[in-house]
Scaffold this motif. Structure first.
Motif, PDB file in Angstrom:
ATOM      1  N   LEU A 277       5.066   6.632  -5.006  1.00  0.00           N
ATOM      2  CA  LEU A 277       4.886   6.924  -6.292  1.00  0.00           C
ATOM      3  C   LEU A 277       4.274   8.212  -6.813  1.00  0.00           C
ATOM      4  O   LEU A 277       4.787   9.064  -7.576  1.00  0.00           O
ATOM      5  CB  LEU A 277       4.596   5.819  -7.253  1.00  0.00           C
ATOM      6  CG  LEU A 277       5.505   4.737  -7.414  1.00  0.00           C
ATOM      7  CD1 LEU A 277       4.981   3.488  -8.028  1.00  0.00           C
ATOM      8  CD2 LEU A 277       6.663   4.830  -7.787  1.00  0.00           C
ATOM      9  N   VAL A 278       3.015   8.468  -5.986  1.00  0.00           N
ATOM     10  CA  VAL A 278       2.358   9.597  -6.119  1.00  0.00           C
ATOM     11  C   VAL A 278       2.972  10.931  -5.821  1.00  0.00           C
ATOM     12  O   VAL A 278       3.110  11.753  -6.410  1.00  0.00           O
ATOM     13  CB  VAL A 278       0.925   9.416  -5.513  1.00  0.00           C
ATOM     14  CG1 VAL A 278      -0.045  10.847  -5.708  1.00  0.00           C
ATOM     15  CG2 VAL A 278       0.153   8.555  -6.414  1.00  0.00           C
ATOM     16  N   GLN A 279       3.539  10.766  -4.579  1.00  0.00           N
ATOM     17  CA  GLN A 279       4.167  11.889  -4.117  1.00  0.00           C
ATOM     18  C   GLN A 279       5.454  12.081  -4.797  1.00  0.00           C
ATOM     19  O   GLN A 279       5.869  13.265  -4.780  1.00  0.00           O
ATOM     20  CB  GLN A 279       4.685  11.310  -2.668  1.00  0.00           C
ATOM     21  CG  GLN A 279       3.755  11.358  -1.411  1.00  0.00           C
ATOM     22  CD  GLN A 279       4.292  10.838  -0.089  1.00  0.00           C
ATOM     23  OE1 GLN A 279       5.217  10.256  -0.116  1.00  0.00           O
ATOM     24  NE2 GLN A 279       3.571  11.197   0.735  1.00  0.00           N
TER      25      GLN A 279
ATOM     26  N   MET B 101       0.804  -1.273   0.065  1.00  0.00           N
ATOM     27  CA  MET B 101       0.108   0.169  -0.060  1.00  0.00           C
ATOM     28  C   MET B 101       0.900   1.178   0.047  1.00  0.00           C
ATOM     29  O   MET B 101       0.617   2.208  -0.366  1.00  0.00           O
ATOM     30  CB  MET B 101      -0.811   0.066   1.266  1.00  0.00           C
ATOM     31  CG  MET B 101      -2.411   0.015   1.221  1.00  0.00           C
ATOM     32  SD  MET B 101      -2.992  -0.006  -0.591  1.00  0.00           S
ATOM     33  CE  MET B 101      -4.576   0.024  -0.229  1.00  0.00           C
ATOM     34  N   ALA B 102       2.019   1.201   0.543  1.00  0.00           N
ATOM     35  CA  ALA B 102       2.670   2.422   0.603  1.00  0.00           C
ATOM     36  C   ALA B 102       3.625   2.747  -0.609  1.00  0.00           C
ATOM     37  O   ALA B 102       3.805   3.981  -0.958  1.00  0.00           O
ATOM     38  CB  ALA B 102       3.850   2.173   1.976  1.00  0.00           C
ATOM     39  N   LEU B 103       3.673   1.638  -1.422  1.00  0.00           N
ATOM     40  CA  LEU B 103       4.435   2.014  -2.661  1.00  0.00           C
ATOM     41  C   LEU B 103       3.655   2.892  -3.743  1.00  0.00           C
ATOM     42  O   LEU B 103       4.011   3.963  -4.261  1.00  0.00           O
ATOM     43  CB  LEU B 103       4.756   0.874  -3.372  1.00  0.00           C
ATOM     44  CG  LEU B 103       5.546   0.769  -4.973  1.00  0.00           C
ATOM     45  CD1 LEU B 103       6.800   1.526  -4.380  1.00  0.00           C
ATOM     46  CD2 LEU B 103       5.725  -0.451  -5.374  1.00  0.00           C
TER      47      LEU B 103
END
Length: 127
Positions: A7-9, A1-3
């Motif tokens: 990527l969006v950040q 979930m963190a990936l």
């Protein structure tokens, strides 16, 4: 979930960086254009300055740089052609020359030819 979140950040931060660089480039271009217009109006040759700036923009080099590349002082068509032919042949890749230098020589002649054409046009309108 963190990936995906990471990527969006990264994409958002990257977009911000590119946006700032683009905005800075636009501001610099605006300042350069404003300064050029001010110099042209101060010398009383605004129209000539505008034409010169347009020629600089089209050819990618200034009149002074073009003269330096072809090693000419005056805008003499015959001298420009002689210098161009010599430097173009010397920098031919088949002769062991540099394509980059050959292209700079070509662009310099192109820029000087634009200036000669502008001068001839101004002489024609002055008559």
């Amino acid at each position: 979930m963190a990936l995906p979140r990471f990527l969006v950040q990264v994409m958002v931060v990257g977009s911000q960086i590119v946006g700032r660089a683009f905005a800075q480039a636009l501001r610099q271009e605006f300042r350069t254009g404003t300064a050029a217009r001010q110099r042209a109006s101060e010398t009383g040759q605004k129209a000539a300055g505008t034409k010169s700036a347009a020629a600089n923009s089209l050819s990618g080099m200034s009149l002074q740089e073009a003269k330096q590349i072809l090693n000419v002082e005056l805008l003499d068509h015959q001298q420009i052609n002689e210098k161009f032919e010599h430097l173009f042949k010397v920098n031919d890749r088949a002769q062991g020359g540099s394509f980059y230098l050959q292209s700079k020589v070509y662009r310099a002649k192109e820029r000087l030819d634009m200036e000669l054409k502008t001068d001839a046009s101004n002489d024609h309108h002055d008559s």
